[in-house]
Motif scaffolding. Sequence first.
Motif, mmCIF file in Angstrom:
data_model
loop_
_atom_site.group_PDB
_atom_site.id
_atom_site.type_symbol
_atom_site.label_atom_id
_atom_site.label_comp_id
_atom_site.label_asym_id
_atom_site.label_seq_id
_atom_site.Cartn_x
_atom_site.Cartn_y
_atom_site.Cartn_z
ATOM 1 N N ASP A 195 0.814 -1.219 0.000
ATOM 2 C CA ASP A 195 0.000 0.000 0.000
ATOM 3 C C ASP A 195 0.847 1.269 0.000
ATOM 4 O O ASP A 195 0.555 2.229 -0.729
ATOM 5 C CB ASP A 195 -0.940 0.012 1.207
ATOM 6 C CG ASP A 195 -2.008 -1.068 1.133
ATOM 7 O OD1 ASP A 195 -1.967 -1.886 0.195
ATOM 8 O OD2 ASP A 195 -2.894 -1.094 2.016
ATOM 9 N N ALA A 196 1.882 1.313 0.821
ATOM 10 C CA ALA A 196 2.733 2.504 0.913
ATOM 11 C C ALA A 196 3.513 2.712 -0.379
ATOM 12 O O ALA A 196 3.635 3.847 -0.880
ATOM 13 C CB ALA A 196 3.685 2.383 2.098
ATOM 14 N N LEU A 218 -5.198 -1.764 -5.700
ATOM 15 C CA LEU A 218 -6.018 -2.905 -5.330
ATOM 16 C C LEU A 218 -5.156 -3.922 -4.597
ATOM 17 O O LEU A 218 -4.366 -4.642 -5.222
ATOM 18 C CB LEU A 218 -6.620 -3.539 -6.589
ATOM 19 C CG LEU A 218 -7.173 -2.551 -7.634
ATOM 20 C CD1 LEU A 218 -7.601 -3.283 -8.893
ATOM 21 C CD2 LEU A 218 -8.305 -1.712 -7.043
ATOM 22 N N PRO A 219 -5.251 -3.977 -3.266
ATOM 23 C CA PRO A 219 -4.461 -4.948 -2.498
ATOM 24 C C PRO A 219 -4.803 -6.388 -2.870
ATOM 25 O O PRO A 219 -5.805 -6.665 -3.553
ATOM 26 C CB PRO A 219 -4.836 -4.635 -1.047
ATOM 27 C CG PRO A 219 -5.278 -3.214 -1.071
ATOM 28 C CD PRO A 219 -5.984 -3.061 -2.386
ATOM 29 N N PHE A 320 -9.591 -1.023 -0.414
ATOM 30 C CA PHE A 320 -8.851 -0.684 -1.622
ATOM 31 C C PHE A 320 -8.955 0.817 -1.834
ATOM 32 O O PHE A 320 -9.739 1.500 -1.157
ATOM 33 C CB PHE A 320 -9.323 -1.496 -2.839
ATOM 34 C CG PHE A 320 -10.651 -1.068 -3.422
ATOM 35 C CD1 PHE A 320 -10.720 -0.176 -4.486
ATOM 36 C CD2 PHE A 320 -11.838 -1.593 -2.929
ATOM 37 C CE1 PHE A 320 -11.937 0.194 -5.036
ATOM 38 C CE2 PHE A 320 -13.067 -1.227 -3.476
ATOM 39 C CZ PHE A 320 -13.112 -0.332 -4.534
ATOM 40 N N TYR A 321 -8.160 1.349 -2.770
ATOM 41 C CA TYR A 321 -7.954 2.787 -2.861
ATOM 42 C C TYR A 321 -8.232 3.316 -4.272
ATOM 43 O O TYR A 321 -7.829 2.717 -5.268
ATOM 44 C CB TYR A 321 -6.503 3.151 -2.514
ATOM 45 C CG TYR A 321 -5.994 2.552 -1.231
ATOM 46 C CD1 TYR A 321 -6.003 3.276 -0.036
ATOM 47 C CD2 TYR A 321 -5.495 1.253 -1.203
ATOM 48 C CE1 TYR A 321 -5.530 2.716 1.137
ATOM 49 C CE2 TYR A 321 -5.020 0.691 -0.030
ATOM 50 C CZ TYR A 321 -5.043 1.431 1.141
ATOM 51 O OH TYR A 321 -4.567 0.867 2.299
ATOM 52 N N VAL A 328 -10.769 5.888 0.084
ATOM 53 C CA VAL A 328 -10.571 4.539 0.616
ATOM 54 C C VAL A 328 -11.933 3.878 0.793
ATOM 55 O O VAL A 328 -12.788 4.388 1.520
ATOM 56 C CB VAL A 328 -9.835 4.567 1.974
ATOM 57 C CG1 VAL A 328 -9.499 3.151 2.412
ATOM 58 C CG2 VAL A 328 -8.581 5.426 1.898
ATOM 59 N N TRP A 329 -12.116 2.755 0.110
ATOM 60 C CA TRP A 329 -13.293 1.930 0.336
ATOM 61 C C TRP A 329 -12.912 0.873 1.361
ATOM 62 O O TRP A 329 -11.966 0.108 1.142
ATOM 63 C CB TRP A 329 -13.742 1.261 -0.959
ATOM 64 C CG TRP A 329 -14.429 2.186 -1.913
ATOM 65 C CD1 TRP A 329 -13.892 2.780 -3.015
ATOM 66 C CD2 TRP A 329 -15.791 2.622 -1.841
ATOM 67 N NE1 TRP A 329 -14.837 3.571 -3.646
ATOM 68 C CE2 TRP A 329 -16.010 3.491 -2.947
ATOM 69 C CE3 TRP A 329 -16.842 2.360 -0.967
ATOM 70 C CZ2 TRP A 329 -17.247 4.089 -3.182
ATOM 71 C CZ3 TRP A 329 -18.073 2.964 -1.195
ATOM 72 C CH2 TRP A 329 -18.266 3.814 -2.292
ATOM 73 N N MET A 330 -13.641 0.817 2.467
ATOM 74 C CA MET A 330 -13.320 -0.115 3.549
ATOM 75 C C MET A 330 -14.544 -0.944 3.927
ATOM 76 O O MET A 330 -15.631 -0.392 4.103
ATOM 77 C CB MET A 330 -12.845 0.635 4.793
ATOM 78 C CG MET A 330 -11.582 1.446 4.615
ATOM 79 S SD MET A 330 -10.862 1.974 6.198
ATOM 80 C CE MET A 330 -12.288 2.691 7.032
#
Length: 399
Positions: A195-196, A218-219, A320-321, A328-330
């Motif tokens: 992510d970073a 997208l993780p 995901f971002y 940020v969708w959590m």
Amino acid sequence: MIDLIPGSEEEAAAIIRDHAEGGRPIAICGGNSRAGFGNAVASEDRLRSAGLDGIVAYNPGEMVMTARSGTPLAMVEAALSQNGQMLAFEPMDHRPVMGTSGEPTIGGVFAANVSGPRRLVAGAARDSLLGVRFVNGRGEIIKAGGRVMKNVTGLDLVKLIAGSHGTLGFLTEVTFRVPPRAKTERTVVLSGLNDAEAANAMAAAMALPLEVSGAAHLPLTVTWKFLAGKLPEGEATVLRVEGMAASVDVRIEKLAAAMSAFAAVTPLDEPDSQRLWREIRDALPYADGTMRPVWRVSVAPGTGHQLVAALRLEAGVDAFYDWQGGLVWMRMEADPEAQLVRRYIKALGGGHATLIRASAAPRAATAAFHPEPEAVALLSRRVKERFDPAGIFNPGKMG
């Protein structure tokens, strides 16, 4: 709940005057595709815009359209597609993630300020809105704005109505910009970034003079859900380029070369690119048929991954971002954890967390909209009192 469906602006005004005089609350609704969004609304009557539909004026050469608020979004987009134009802000379809039906309307899009992946370069829905007609809480018909940006009469009022979720007035007509649609699009996929690292790569891509129109990360937990599992193996950081075919070819080549310093790069052709960005727009991973809480969080692009990392230590969260990491969708595993989410947002410099989905009990116990600072909240109350002195519109909807 009783549906009230006026066939004209005047009929809508009469309904609202009747409710205001009797002090009876009324819920405002478009196509009902976002049913359950926001704080619970206490009302037996629902005023719907379904009877106010149709495109009022559209000259493609002017790149401006006027439509009644209940006009189906699909009708608007079909007319624009025939003339090579678009809604630049790429509005999301909430139905998959919220598990609703109904028909999204153009008035509902602007009332909720619905904005998708292109928002980071094209602005939000409210930035395309030029003029509105609406009925206030006194039953008065108000017109603000105009058909061209130079006519700034009431422009602040136009922006105020956009995103007010029916708490200030019942939209009856909207006028908005419709720029040319890109001739083609392509996307490059960077594989294997955490992510970073993805945040750094997206920042570098947006700083290049290549007009990147979409930047999302997208993780590993969600990549397999996009493009029916056709994305390259590992985490995926995706960057979109749009425009004339020859220009896109040149820019995508330069973008791929620059991004190869960060990760392995894979190009996507136009059909896969279009599908991928629709799936990102509509938060596809969380259209899972459950009512597990889903948050839509807006923060500075560099802090989104920090927020998720902090929450992963204390709560079950998947994310995901979009918007270069600023959206940020959590999805939470159980409780919305509103206090925890908002505490970390404040600690990281501020932002907004909106509860998009939750089952009935946690939804009733959780403020859906991010709490406003005291001064802003005071101003919001004064504006609400001015537009809706009897307090009949969407009672409880505002955060």
